[in-house]
Design a protein around this motif. Structure first.
Motif, mmCIF file in Angstrom:
data_model
loop_
_atom_site.group_PDB
_atom_site.id
_atom_site.type_symbol
_atom_site.label_atom_id
_atom_site.label_comp_id
_atom_site.label_asym_id
_atom_site.label_seq_id
_atom_site.Cartn_x
_atom_site.Cartn_y
_atom_site.Cartn_z
ATOM 1 N N ALA A 106 0.988 -1.181 0.016
ATOM 2 C CA ALA A 106 -0.092 0.014 0.017
ATOM 3 C C ALA A 106 0.754 1.403 -0.191
ATOM 4 N N TRP A 107 1.915 1.314 0.819
ATOM 5 C CA TRP A 107 2.944 2.492 0.958
ATOM 6 C C TRP A 107 3.549 2.623 -0.529
ATOM 7 N N LEU A 108 4.014 1.542 -1.310
ATOM 8 C CA LEU A 108 4.530 1.591 -2.515
ATOM 9 C C LEU A 108 3.570 2.197 -3.684
ATOM 10 N N VAL A 109 2.412 1.606 -3.575
ATOM 11 C CA VAL A 109 1.598 2.027 -4.327
ATOM 12 C C VAL A 109 1.254 3.583 -4.331
ATOM 13 N N SER A 110 0.912 4.159 -3.310
ATOM 14 C CA SER A 110 0.620 5.401 -2.664
ATOM 15 C C SER A 110 1.897 6.414 -2.967
ATOM 16 N N ALA A 111 3.021 5.856 -3.136
ATOM 17 C CA ALA A 111 4.185 6.790 -3.543
ATOM 18 C C ALA A 111 4.547 6.365 -5.083
ATOM 19 N N ASP A 112 3.503 5.928 -5.729
ATOM 20 C CA ASP A 112 3.455 5.906 -7.219
ATOM 21 C C ASP A 112 4.664 4.864 -7.626
ATOM 22 N N GLY A 113 4.712 3.694 -6.604
ATOM 23 C CA GLY A 113 5.679 2.771 -6.892
ATOM 24 C C GLY A 113 5.272 1.315 -7.347
ATOM 25 N N ALA A 114 4.397 1.312 -8.275
ATOM 26 C CA ALA A 114 3.504 0.124 -8.501
ATOM 27 C C ALA A 114 4.407 -0.986 -9.219
ATOM 28 N N GLN A 115 5.180 -0.207 -10.158
ATOM 29 C CA GLN A 115 6.061 -1.179 -11.121
ATOM 30 C C GLN A 115 7.204 -1.654 -10.008
ATOM 31 N N ILE A 116 7.751 -0.835 -8.981
ATOM 32 C CA ILE A 116 8.779 -1.293 -7.893
ATOM 33 C C ILE A 116 8.054 -2.437 -7.282
ATOM 34 N N MET A 117 6.933 -2.466 -6.778
ATOM 35 C CA MET A 117 6.177 -3.298 -5.945
ATOM 36 C C MET A 117 6.151 -4.778 -6.718
ATOM 37 N N LEU A 118 5.949 -4.534 -7.860
ATOM 38 C CA LEU A 118 5.897 -5.798 -8.763
ATOM 39 C C LEU A 118 7.144 -6.503 -8.741
ATOM 40 N N TRP A 119 8.218 -5.703 -9.230
ATOM 41 C CA TRP A 119 9.426 -6.406 -9.376
ATOM 42 C C TRP A 119 10.102 -6.629 -7.862
ATOM 43 N N VAL A 120 9.824 -6.012 -6.966
ATOM 44 C CA VAL A 120 10.193 -6.494 -5.482
ATOM 45 C C VAL A 120 9.563 -7.852 -5.261
ATOM 46 N N CYS A 121 8.167 -8.000 -5.654
ATOM 47 C CA CYS A 121 7.526 -9.270 -5.271
ATOM 48 C C CYS A 121 8.139 -10.483 -6.279
ATOM 49 N N ILE A 122 8.665 -10.152 -7.273
ATOM 50 C CA ILE A 122 9.155 -10.952 -8.243
ATOM 51 C C ILE A 122 10.671 -11.602 -7.586
ATOM 52 N N GLY A 123 11.477 -10.531 -7.457
ATOM 53 C CA GLY A 123 12.615 -10.744 -6.485
ATOM 54 C C GLY A 123 12.399 -11.775 -5.176
ATOM 55 N N LEU A 124 11.666 -11.360 -4.220
ATOM 56 C CA LEU A 124 11.180 -12.168 -3.118
ATOM 57 C C LEU A 124 10.797 -13.516 -3.570
ATOM 58 N N LEU A 125 10.133 -13.793 -4.299
ATOM 59 C CA LEU A 125 9.604 -15.130 -4.799
ATOM 60 C C LEU A 125 10.956 -15.925 -5.472
ATOM 61 N N ALA A 126 11.516 -15.449 -6.152
ATOM 62 C CA ALA A 126 12.729 -15.839 -6.969
ATOM 63 C C ALA A 126 13.713 -16.441 -5.631
ATOM 64 N N VAL A 127 14.038 -15.736 -4.725
ATOM 65 C CA VAL A 127 14.559 -15.891 -3.686
ATOM 66 C C VAL A 127 14.157 -17.229 -2.931
ATOM 67 N N MET A 128 13.062 -17.076 -2.621
ATOM 68 C CA MET A 128 12.360 -18.029 -1.772
ATOM 69 C C MET A 128 12.270 -19.479 -2.580
ATOM 70 N N LEU A 129 12.058 -19.246 -3.950
ATOM 71 C CA LEU A 129 12.169 -20.489 -4.602
ATOM 72 C C LEU A 129 13.305 -21.431 -4.280
ATOM 73 N N LEU A 130 14.479 -20.748 -4.055
ATOM 74 C CA LEU A 130 15.661 -21.483 -3.564
ATOM 75 C C LEU A 130 15.440 -22.382 -2.530
ATOM 76 N N ALA A 131 14.448 -22.032 -1.514
ATOM 77 C CA ALA A 131 14.464 -22.811 -0.511
ATOM 78 C C ALA A 131 13.391 -23.769 -0.766
ATOM 79 N N ILE A 132 12.390 -23.724 -1.413
ATOM 80 C CA ILE A 132 11.302 -24.518 -1.549
ATOM 81 C C ILE A 132 11.722 -26.189 -1.685
ATOM 82 N N ARG A 133 11.270 -26.980 -0.886
ATOM 83 C CA ARG A 133 11.599 -28.350 -1.000
ATOM 84 C C ARG A 133 10.645 -29.438 -1.494
ATOM 85 N N ASN A 134 9.493 -29.026 -2.098
ATOM 86 C CA ASN A 134 8.590 -30.017 -2.646
ATOM 87 C C ASN A 134 7.948 -29.593 -4.080
ATOM 88 N N VAL A 135 7.470 -30.334 -4.865
ATOM 89 C CA VAL A 135 6.845 -29.988 -6.053
ATOM 90 C C VAL A 135 5.948 -29.100 -6.023
#
Length: 235
Positions: A106-135
């Motif tokens: 909500a803070w990022l969107v309110s600061a006109d950072g929608a695209q930043i929010m999307l790329w942050v989400c992608i980055g976090l998901l990519a890092v999390m994928l390294l720790a996933i241990r099931n299909v």
């Protein structure tokens, strides 16, 4: 159609603008309805387990892996001291993580950072994928990341902003419902090994207190994040 969305988002929420309320009500409906909540709850579980994982690492524990299950439950395994602040904060982090991510969005969107929010989400998901241990966990993270990537890469700024507003509302509402579900399960004696019960055994503080704390964080994030969303300046 894009002109309509641009028109909505260009006005998106001067004080009291109905568009923000409509988007919020859509998100509330997605969380409230069992038909949509069950599949979308996987997103909430990803955020929940990610919260456990991040705090485990920050507290000096070793992250062994994360599992996401088809019943929308999850498990984050870390090694280190079985007692002490590190374990307490790791257990504490899961439920508030969802609401706090919604608040950050909500803070990022309110600061006109929608695209930043999307790329942050992608980055976090990519890092999390390294720790996933099931299909199933890999599939859940990849599908979620693919949806976010499609919005970030192919959607116009107007659609990106609208999707980010919806996602932020969804996390803000979605951070509260699992706490309510856990409370109901505990009242029926069906969650003896929940995060709240583990915290109670570790600290001596009743599980109900931890539930109350999570509710407080969730509602506070909803109030603050919701206010940011309904007062978004022109996008």
């Amino acid at each position: 159609m894009d002109e309509i969305v641009r028109s909505w988002t260009s006005e998106l929420l001067d004080s009291g603008n109905a568009v923000a309320m409509v988007v919020g009500l859509i998100a509330l409906g997605l969380v409230w309805s069992r038909g949509t909540w069950l599949p979308l709850r996987n997103v909430v579980t990803i955020a929940h387990e990610g919260g456990h994982a991040v705090v485990a690492l920050l507290s000096g524990r070793t992250l062994n892996g994360i599992r996401l299950h088809s019943d929308t439950s999850g498990l984050t395994v870390s090694t280190g001291r079985s007692t002490g602040p590190g374990m307490v904060f790791t257990l504490l982090a899961g439920y508030p993580a969802v609401s706090l991510l919604g608040l950050g969005g909500a803070w990022l969107v309110s600061a006109d950072g929608a695209q930043i929010m999307l790329w942050v989400c992608i980055g976090l998901l990519a890092v999390m994928l390294l720790a996933i241990r099931n299909v199933y966990g890999v599939l859940s993270v990849v599908v979620t990341g693919a949806v976010v990537f499609v919005v970030s890469w192919f959607a116009t700024p107007a659609w990106q902003a609208l999707c980010c507003v919806l996602f932020s509302w969804f996390l803000l509402f979605g951070g509260i419902r699992p706490v309510a579900e856990l409370s109901r399960k505990r009242s029926r004696g069906r969650a003896a090994n929940s995060d709240a019960d583990q915290l109670a055994r570790l600290t001596g503080v009743p599980a109900g207190v931890w539930l109350a704390l999570w509710f407080l964080v969730g509602f506070a994030a909803l109030v603050v994040g919701g206010r940011w969303l309904v007062l978004i300046p022109q996008i």
